[in-house]
Design a protein around this motif. Structure first.
Motif, PDB file in Angstrom:
ATOM      1  N   PRO A  41      68.284 -18.489   2.645  1.00 55.78           N
ATOM      2  CA  PRO A  41      66.678 -17.466   3.049  1.00 55.78           C
ATOM      3  C   PRO A  41      66.110 -17.275   4.509  1.00 55.78           C
ATOM      4  CG  PRO A  41      66.443 -18.454   1.018  1.00 55.78           C
ATOM      5  CD  PRO A  41      67.507 -19.567   1.262  1.00 55.78           C
ATOM      6  N   VAL A  42      66.229 -16.597   5.127  1.00 53.81           N
ATOM      7  CA  VAL A  42      65.751 -16.739   5.987  1.00 53.81           C
ATOM      8  C   VAL A  42      65.074 -15.582   6.535  1.00 53.81           C
ATOM      9  CG1 VAL A  42      67.900 -16.043   7.244  1.00 53.81           C
ATOM     10  CG2 VAL A  42      66.336 -16.715   9.100  1.00 53.81           C
ATOM     11  N   VAL A  43      63.563 -15.884   7.396  1.00 56.05           N
ATOM     12  CA  VAL A  43      62.477 -14.838   7.981  1.00 56.05           C
ATOM     13  C   VAL A  43      62.188 -15.174   9.744  1.00 56.05           C
ATOM     14  CG1 VAL A  43      60.154 -13.718   7.595  1.00 56.05           C
ATOM     15  CG2 VAL A  43      61.872 -15.162   5.547  1.00 56.05           C
ATOM     16  N   CYS A  44      62.630 -13.568   9.325  1.00 51.65           N
ATOM     17  CA  CYS A  44      62.110 -13.676  10.888  1.00 51.65           C
ATOM     18  C   CYS A  44      60.814 -12.488  11.441  1.00 51.65           C
ATOM     19  CB  CYS A  44      63.752 -13.044  11.690  1.00 51.65           C
ATOM     20  SG  CYS A  44      63.160 -13.043  13.746  1.00 51.65           S
ATOM     21  N   ILE A  45      59.226 -13.699  11.994  1.00 50.66           N
ATOM     22  CA  ILE A  45      59.357 -12.377  12.462  1.00 50.66           C
ATOM     23  C   ILE A  45      58.681 -12.572  13.920  1.00 50.66           C
ATOM     24  CG2 ILE A  45      56.575 -12.014  11.904  1.00 50.66           C
ATOM     25  CD1 ILE A  45      56.759 -13.971   9.287  1.00 50.66           C
TER      26      ILE A  45
ATOM     27  N   VAL B  61      70.736 -10.013   9.780  1.00 52.33           N
ATOM     28  CA  VAL B  61      68.916 -10.553  10.619  1.00 52.33           C
ATOM     29  C   VAL B  61      69.052  -9.965  11.923  1.00 52.33           C
ATOM     30  CG1 VAL B  61      67.109 -11.618  11.468  1.00 52.33           C
ATOM     31  CG2 VAL B  61      67.833 -11.952   8.836  1.00 52.33           C
ATOM     32  N   ASP B  62      68.576  -9.173  12.341  1.00 54.57           N
ATOM     33  CA  ASP B  62      68.865  -9.334  14.272  1.00 54.57           C
ATOM     34  C   ASP B  62      67.391  -9.958  14.705  1.00 54.57           C
ATOM     35  OD1 ASP B  62      68.726  -8.840  17.204  1.00 54.57           O
ATOM     36  OD2 ASP B  62      69.017  -6.733  16.760  1.00 54.57           O
ATOM     37  N   PHE B  63      67.881 -11.290  15.479  1.00 56.35           N
ATOM     38  CA  PHE B  63      66.726 -12.522  16.254  1.00 56.35           C
ATOM     39  C   PHE B  63      65.833 -11.619  16.755  1.00 56.35           C
ATOM     40  CE2 PHE B  63      69.999 -15.066  13.102  1.00 56.35           C
ATOM     41  CZ  PHE B  63      68.305 -15.357  12.367  1.00 56.35           C
ATOM     42  N   ASP B  64      66.137 -10.909  17.435  1.00 56.79           N
ATOM     43  CA  ASP B  64      65.795 -10.630  18.880  1.00 56.79           C
ATOM     44  C   ASP B  64      65.027  -9.503  18.579  1.00 56.79           C
ATOM     45  OD1 ASP B  64      66.888 -11.697  20.655  1.00 56.79           O
ATOM     46  OD2 ASP B  64      68.849 -10.566  20.626  1.00 56.79           O
ATOM     47  N   ALA B  65      65.004  -8.004  17.212  1.00 58.89           N
ATOM     48  CA  ALA B  65      64.169  -7.298  17.108  1.00 58.89           C
ATOM     49  C   ALA B  65      62.856  -7.120  16.356  1.00 58.89           C
ATOM     50  CB  ALA B  65      64.348  -7.057  16.054  1.00 58.89           C
ATOM     51  N   ASP B  66      61.730  -6.366  16.842  1.00 55.48           N
ATOM     52  CA  ASP B  66      60.479  -6.860  16.493  1.00 55.48           C
ATOM     53  C   ASP B  66      60.305  -6.359  15.165  1.00 55.48           C
ATOM     54  OD1 ASP B  66      59.543  -7.895  19.284  1.00 55.48           O
ATOM     55  OD2 ASP B  66      58.198  -5.338  19.518  1.00 55.48           O
ATOM     56  N   GLY B  67      59.368  -7.033  14.769  1.00 55.37           N
ATOM     57  CA  GLY B  67      59.379  -6.604  12.678  1.00 55.37           C
ATOM     58  C   GLY B  67      59.242  -7.726  12.126  1.00 55.37           C
ATOM     59  N   LYS B  68      59.017  -7.912  10.630  1.00 54.51           N
ATOM     60  CA  LYS B  68      58.826  -8.984  10.187  1.00 54.51           C
ATOM     61  C   LYS B  68      60.715  -8.714   8.888  1.00 54.51           C
ATOM     62  CE  LYS B  68      56.673 -11.445   6.273  1.00 54.51           C
ATOM     63  NZ  LYS B  68      55.572 -11.469   5.904  1.00 54.51           N
ATOM     64  N   GLN B  69      61.507  -9.069   9.105  1.00 59.24           N
ATOM     65  CA  GLN B  69      63.034  -9.549   8.056  1.00 59.24           C
ATOM     66  C   GLN B  69      62.826 -10.919   7.972  1.00 59.24           C
ATOM     67  OE1 GLN B  69      66.259  -8.360  11.011  1.00 59.24           O
ATOM     68  NE2 GLN B  69      64.541  -8.323  12.626  1.00 59.24           N
ATOM     69  N   CYS B  70      63.321 -10.224   6.455  1.00 61.32           N
ATOM     70  CA  CYS B  70      63.331 -11.410   5.239  1.00 61.32           C
ATOM     71  C   CYS B  70      65.106 -10.781   4.855  1.00 61.32           C
ATOM     72  CB  CYS B  70      62.478 -11.193   4.001  1.00 61.32           C
ATOM     73  SG  CYS B  70      63.088 -12.597   2.876  1.00 61.32           S
ATOM     74  N   GLU B  71      65.797 -12.095   5.176  1.00 61.64           N
ATOM     75  CA  GLU B  71      67.331 -11.589   4.151  1.00 61.64           C
ATOM     76  C   GLU B  71      68.127 -13.554   4.289  1.00 61.64           C
ATOM     77  OE1 GLU B  71      70.138 -10.442   3.748  1.00 61.64           O
ATOM     78  OE2 GLU B  71      70.312  -8.725   3.733  1.00 61.64           O
TER      79      GLU B  71
END
Length: 350
Positions: free
Chosen positions: A40-44, A11-21
């Protein structure tokens, strides 16, 4: 001594978008020499704005928060967010998978291991990653707890006073936005309070709100609603979900745990028959319950009494008890000199 975290993630916490990893926690076992534990981690993320770190599964047998954060992660799209949500619905994944309070890998109680150790046991490594990597990113933290297997809890929020007037004012803003019917104020001096996630966030000056949402290793509908609606209110209030229209919350009742006499403990092994319900007001000397012997039927049941007055905040869930098991915890109204009452009154009259 290794100080940098050994946990890593794509996961790139600085990138825009929705990531699930996954956060990848290195763990070598008999059957997986080079394996990892998946967390599990989701970054939006969408543009500039505050960061909310949203956590459940700190204890694996507490379910309201896990379900609420899973639903939030699935239902929230990038265009709805202004800022960044970091969502961990199953932080102590080994404990979550096992349905236990503590990790089956090392017996670790995650919420008694902060700030953790980068080179320690698996649970210590998780605590270190949260303390060293995630908390410095966050503007606010919500850590969703319940009573787990051993306790039934009144749904409530919990906070610590800030180190400064400004921090306390921000926390008042947070608890009012969350809108729990009761907010318990603690300085963290009791039990394992010095080694919780709240303690580390407090030291870093990050606003954190914890909850108790139910218990008995079941899913409380009332607690579930509070988790979902409270999250929606907070994320709207902080501008993270600006188009959300949440259900209005309660004006929270400020309470506290007033010392060690607020806790009622078992003194004998046996079957506990409670004599008070959640939310009931009790008095010193009032019967809390009796413990029935299991080894000698003609031995009288052992009465247990409350040591102070207050509202029953939680009650033991399993009936079988041992000496030292907590049977009840009481709360009383926060005094007029509480910094939260003083600040809320000042805000009301300004």
């Amino acid at each position: 001594m290794v100080s940098a975290t050994r946990i890593w993630t794509p996961v790139d916490f600085d990138a825009d978008g929705k990531q699930c990893e996954w956060l990848r926690l290195p763990f070598s076992s008999d059957l997986s020499a080079y394996g990892f534990v998946p967390i599990p981690v989701v970054c939006i993320k969408n543009g500039e704005g505050p960061t909310a770190l949203l956590i459940a599964g700190n204890h694996g047998d507490e379910y309201e928060g896990q379900v609420a954060l899973g639903k939030l992660a699935r239902q929230t799209e990038v265009h709805e967010v202004q800022g960044r949500l970091i969502i961990l619905p199953a932080l102590n994944f080994p404990a979550v998978e096992a349905g236990r309070r503590v990790s089956p890998l090392d017996g670790g109680n995650l919420n008694r291991m902060f700030p953790g150790d980068a080179a320690g046991s698996p649970t210590q490594m998780i605590a270190h990653y949260v303390s060293d990597v995630l908390l410095p990113m966050a503007d606010l933290v919500i850590d969703l707890h319940s009573g787990g297997r051993s306790l039934h809890y009144l749904p409530c929020a919990l906070v610590r006073p800030g180190k400064t007037d400004a921090e306390t004012a921000e926390l008042i803003d947070l608890i009012n936005a969350f809108g729990a019917p009761i907010t318990s104020i603690s300085d963290g001096s009791g039990g394992g309070g010095a080694t919780t996630l709240s303690s580390v966030a407090h030291k870093l000056g990050v606003a954190i709100l914890t909850t108790e949402l139910g218990g008995g290793a079941t899913l409380s509908r009332e607690g579930q609603r509070l988790a979902e609606q409270g999250l929606a209110r907070v994320l709207r209030h902080y501008g993270l979900l600006p188009r959300t229209v949440p259900v209005a919350g309660s004006r929270t009742r400020l309470m506290k745990v007033d010392g060690v006499d607020a806790f009622t403990y078992a003194t004998h092994k046996g079957i506990f028959e409670p004599a008070a319900e959640l939310g009931e007001m009790v008095a010193p000397g009032q019967l809390a319950g009796v413990i029935h012997p299991i080894d000698w039927p003609l031995r009288p049941a052992e009465p247990i009494h409350f040591r102070q007055s207050g509202m029953v905040a939680c009650r033991r869930a399993p009936s079988l008890t041992l000496p030292g098991d907590c049977l009840f915890k009481l709360m009383v109204d926060a005094g007029a000199d509480s910094p939260f009452r003083v600040h809320r009154a000042a805000a009301t009259h300004s």
